[in-house]
Scaffold this motif. Structure first.
Motif, PDB file in Angstrom:
ATOM      1  N   ARG A 228       8.233  19.065   4.162  1.00  0.00           N
ATOM      2  CA  ARG A 228       7.730  19.151   2.782  1.00  0.00           C
ATOM      3  C   ARG A 228       6.213  18.986   2.781  1.00  0.00           C
ATOM      4  N   PRO A 229       5.491  19.970   3.300  1.00  0.00           N
ATOM      5  CA  PRO A 229       4.040  19.834   3.421  1.00  0.00           C
ATOM      6  C   PRO A 229       3.323  19.635   2.091  1.00  0.00           C
ATOM      7  N   GLU A 230       3.930  20.075   1.019  1.00  0.00           N
ATOM      8  CA  GLU A 230       3.304  19.903  -0.298  1.00  0.00           C
ATOM      9  C   GLU A 230       3.132  18.433  -0.671  1.00  0.00           C
ATOM     10  N   MET A 231       3.870  17.554   0.009  1.00  0.00           N
ATOM     11  CA  MET A 231       3.741  16.121  -0.270  1.00  0.00           C
ATOM     12  C   MET A 231       2.403  15.553   0.226  1.00  0.00           C
ATOM     13  N   LEU A 232       1.673  16.329   1.007  1.00  0.00           N
ATOM     14  CA  LEU A 232       0.340  15.890   1.424  1.00  0.00           C
ATOM     15  C   LEU A 232      -0.748  16.421   0.491  1.00  0.00           C
ATOM     16  N   ASP A 233      -0.353  17.199  -0.507  1.00  0.00           N
ATOM     17  CA  ASP A 233      -1.347  17.659  -1.483  1.00  0.00           C
ATOM     18  C   ASP A 233      -2.029  16.447  -2.105  1.00  0.00           C
ATOM     19  N   GLY A 234      -3.341  16.485  -2.188  1.00  0.00           N
ATOM     20  CA  GLY A 234      -4.093  15.396  -2.796  1.00  0.00           C
ATOM     21  C   GLY A 234      -4.306  14.193  -1.900  1.00  0.00           C
ATOM     22  N   VAL A 235      -4.035  14.324  -0.597  1.00  0.00           N
ATOM     23  CA  VAL A 235      -4.182  13.168   0.291  1.00  0.00           C
ATOM     24  C   VAL A 235      -5.638  12.700   0.344  1.00  0.00           C
ATOM     25  N   SER A 236      -6.587  13.619   0.306  1.00  0.00           N
ATOM     26  CA  SER A 236      -8.003  13.212   0.322  1.00  0.00           C
ATOM     27  C   SER A 236      -8.348  12.389  -0.908  1.00  0.00           C
TER      28      SER A 236
ATOM     29  N   LEU B 119       0.837  -1.202   0.000  1.00  0.00           N
ATOM     30  CA  LEU B 119       0.000   0.000   0.000  1.00  0.00           C
ATOM     31  C   LEU B 119       0.871   1.250   0.000  1.00  0.00           C
ATOM     32  N   ASN B 120       1.895   1.275   0.829  1.00  0.00           N
ATOM     33  CA  ASN B 120       2.764   2.453   0.900  1.00  0.00           C
ATOM     34  C   ASN B 120       3.520   2.689  -0.404  1.00  0.00           C
ATOM     35  N   ARG B 121       3.920   1.620  -1.079  1.00  0.00           N
ATOM     36  CA  ARG B 121       4.572   1.793  -2.391  1.00  0.00           C
ATOM     37  C   ARG B 121       3.621   2.485  -3.367  1.00  0.00           C
ATOM     38  N   SER B 122       2.342   2.125  -3.307  1.00  0.00           N
ATOM     39  CA  SER B 122       1.375   2.740  -4.220  1.00  0.00           C
ATOM     40  C   SER B 122       1.147   4.216  -3.881  1.00  0.00           C
ATOM     41  N   LEU B 123       1.367   4.605  -2.641  1.00  0.00           N
ATOM     42  CA  LEU B 123       1.199   6.005  -2.227  1.00  0.00           C
ATOM     43  C   LEU B 123       2.451   6.851  -2.464  1.00  0.00           C
ATOM     44  N   ARG B 124       3.605   6.202  -2.576  1.00  0.00           N
ATOM     45  CA  ARG B 124       4.870   6.928  -2.659  1.00  0.00           C
ATOM     46  C   ARG B 124       4.986   7.833  -3.887  1.00  0.00           C
TER      47      ARG B 124
END
Length: 192
Positions: free
Chosen positions: A154-162, A61-66
């Motif tokens: 790097r807060p921009e890495m949470l862009d699109g988390v929803s 799952l984490n690989r797919s989110l990376r």
């Protein structure tokens, strides 16, 4: 796993539950002076985290989110698992949700004097604001991730988390349902 899962896995013991809650908040010497049961809860917390991090389904799952979220993929899955635990609470929860959360709040408040003063604000905030309720809705999850932003390099890495949670809803749910029984088995080794 995040707060809700750690508290649920140790529900059968007040000390273990407190230790599980503070597992990421205490360090070295602070742990050594905690009451034995709470120290065991901290140990349990860290074993739960290691099992989760090493789990092949979680790694997949984490690989797919990376690709979208980089090094924050494991943080996202840890937090999201609490939401998916709530969605499956009727099957996986140790008690009715409201009863469970109220008991957890009481236990944490009662243990406050045994805990390092620097983590009192986290305990007080959780209890006062009933933070565990944020894991019960998509809006609450957005709030959790929003609160994280100021602490990230790097807060921009949470862009699109929803969108990631929505797009991978089935993957998150399946992974939690595979993982949680393994975590329950680990938690059972701490029963008296």
């Amino acid at each position: 796993m995040n707060f809700l899962a750690h508290l649920a896995l140790s529900y059968y013991s007040a000390d273990l539950q407190v230790g599980n809650f503070i597992g990421d908040l205490v360090r070295g010497r602070e742990v050594a002076v905690l009451p034995l049961g709470i120290r065991q809860g901290v140990e349990m917390h860290r074993r739960i985290d290691r099992l989760t991090d090493a789990d092949p389904d979680v790694r997949r799952l984490n690989r797919s989110l990376r690709a979208r979220h980089g090094r924050y993929a494991p943080v996202i899955s840890d937090v999201a698992f609490d939401y998916f635990l709530f969605l499956n609470w009727d099957t996986l929860g140790p008690a009715p949700f409201h009863d469970f959360t109220e008991k957890a709040y009481r236990r944490l408040a009662a243990a406050r004097a045994d805990l390092p003063p620097r983590i009192h604000p986290q305990i007080d905030g959780l209890v006062r604001h009933r933070w565990l309720s944020v894991y019960t809705s998509v809006g609450g999850m957005q709030e959790v991730f929003q609160r994280m932003l100021p602490r990230l390099s790097r807060p921009e890495m949470l862009d699109g988390v929803s969108e990631s949670l929505y797009d991978r809803h089935a993957d998150f749910n399946r992974t939690l349902l595979l993982l949680f029984p393994r975590l329950q088995a680990l938690a059972n080794t701490y029963r008296d």
